[in-house]
Design an enzyme around this catalytic site. Structure first.
Site, PDB file in Angstrom:
ATOM      1  N   MET A  22       0.802  -1.221   0.000  1.00 10.80           N
ATOM      2  CA  MET A  22       0.000   0.000   0.000  1.00 10.80           C
ATOM      3  C   MET A  22       0.837   1.275   0.000  1.00 10.80           C
ATOM      4  O   MET A  22       0.302   2.364  -0.164  1.00 10.80           O
ATOM      5  CB  MET A  22      -0.942   0.016   1.209  1.00 10.80           C
ATOM      6  CG  MET A  22      -0.268   0.163   2.554  1.00 10.80           C
ATOM      7  SD  MET A  22      -1.486   0.273   3.893  1.00 10.80           S
ATOM      8  CE  MET A  22      -0.438   0.716   5.280  1.00 10.80           C
ATOM      9  N   ALA A  23       2.154   1.153   0.162  1.00  7.94           N
ATOM     10  CA  ALA A  23       2.975   2.362   0.259  1.00  7.94           C
ATOM     11  C   ALA A  23       4.408   2.085  -0.176  1.00  7.94           C
ATOM     12  O   ALA A  23       4.840   0.927  -0.248  1.00  7.94           O
ATOM     13  CB  ALA A  23       2.956   2.888   1.692  1.00  7.94           C
ATOM     14  N   ASP A 134       2.784  -7.584  12.888  1.00 12.23           N
ATOM     15  CA  ASP A 134       3.547  -7.903  11.678  1.00 12.23           C
ATOM     16  C   ASP A 134       5.044  -7.938  11.975  1.00 12.23           C
ATOM     17  O   ASP A 134       5.846  -7.369  11.234  1.00 12.23           O
ATOM     18  CB  ASP A 134       3.235  -6.910  10.558  1.00 12.23           C
ATOM     19  CG  ASP A 134       3.575  -7.460   9.173  1.00 12.23           C
ATOM     20  OD1 ASP A 134       3.718  -8.701   9.040  1.00 12.23           O
ATOM     21  OD2 ASP A 134       3.697  -6.668   8.226  1.00 12.23           O
TER      22      ASP A 134
END
Length: 298
Positions: A22-23, A134
């Site tokens: 996403m980035a 994570d």
């Protein structure tokens, strides 16, 4: 020549350091304070998704609230041309995944030191109600002094995480326990499980569960199909092996509940000095000889 891209009138962007789902992370220069930083920048299409923007905001708040020596610091956040960004501390070292790919297995003492630093950060995070969710080698960054800091709270759960997101399964499957993959709500123990998997990988330079197919990977984790660490690294002391194996236990009741509990398990009991052992052995032999002599005399 193209003019450099400036975010928020302050951060001059440089090369790409890494890309995720996403980035992307770019190196940058803080023109106001004259220092290097890293900028995590959402992709344009992703910036339009409300859930992703909320997760991005959660990441910034969670990491900034910790202010811990083993957590990558958050300096700023903002929006530039519709793209959300977070300004982070720039570390000169590589991440653990890079180091393992380049150097292979790490010495046991080095792995223990990494675990201590990560557990210190997780203890602080968990006490604030923040779950990282994570922990993996790519999110453990080395400092210039050899210590480590955890990065990327992009899927973290904190007290202000929207209720609709709390029971979804986030994270990287290879570092999740089977019961979490099955949908159990996240707990601090999951971060400790992931650290056990990371430590296994750091000692062996191989993933605990190397399956690429997600179904095969989930099945292997559920079955606990794991090569024994004591076989792969017979030189590693029992306290470290036991700590890692307990963190990764198939049965969640056997796993560590707190980071402090896991850190205490890391410390092996001090062996008796060899000299003292030799003296005791010699004394025992002498005693046997004396008793034998007495029996003969009788």
């Amino acid at each position: 020549m193209q003019a450099p891209e400036i975010l928020g009138g302050r951060y001059q962007l440089g090369r790409v350091l890494g890309r995720g789902g996403m980035a992307e992370v770019r190196e940058a220069w803080d023109k106001r304070l004259g220092r290097p930083v890293a900028v995590k920048l959402l992709y344009p299409a992703v910036s339009l998704q409300p859930d992703t923007r909320r997760r991005f905001a959660t990441e910034a708040r969670a990491a900034a609230a910790l202010n811990h020596p083993h957590v990558v610091a958050v300096h700023d956040t903002g929006v530039h041309d519709g793209r959300h960004y977070i300004v982070l501390e720039r570390l000169p070292g590589q991440n653990l995944a890079d180091v393992l790919a380049r150097n292979g297995p790490l010495p046991a003492d080095h792995v223990r030191a990494i675990m201590r630093d990560v557990l210190s950060a997780l203890s602080a995070a968990h006490s604030c109600g923040v779950l990282h969710r994570d922990i993996k080698p790519a999110n453990i960054l080395f400092t210039e002094f050899g210590g480590v800091k955890i990065a990327d709270f992009g899927v973290a759960k904190s007290p202000d995480t929207p209720q609709t997101l709390t029971n979804r399964v986030f994270g990287t499957m290879a570092y999740l326990p089977a019961d979490r993959i099955a949908g159990r709500p996240a707990t601090p123990s999951d971060d400790l499980y992931a650290l056990g998997v990371v430590a296994y990988e750091a000692l062996t330079a191989r993933r605990a569960y190397p399956q690429e197919n997600l179904t095969d990977l989930a099945d292997a984790i559920a079955a606990g199909a794991l090569a024994p660490l004591s076989t792969l690294r017979p030189d590693v002391d029992p306290a470290l092996v036991t700590t890692i194996e307990r963190a990764m236990a198939r049965d969640p009741r056997w796993r560590f509940v707190t980071a402090e509990q896991m850190r205490a398990s890391l410390e092996a009991p001090a062996p008796a000095p060899r000299r003292a052992g030799a003296v005791l052995a010699a004394g025992a032999i002498l005693l046997v000889l004396v008793l034998a002599g007495l029996l003969v005399a009788v």
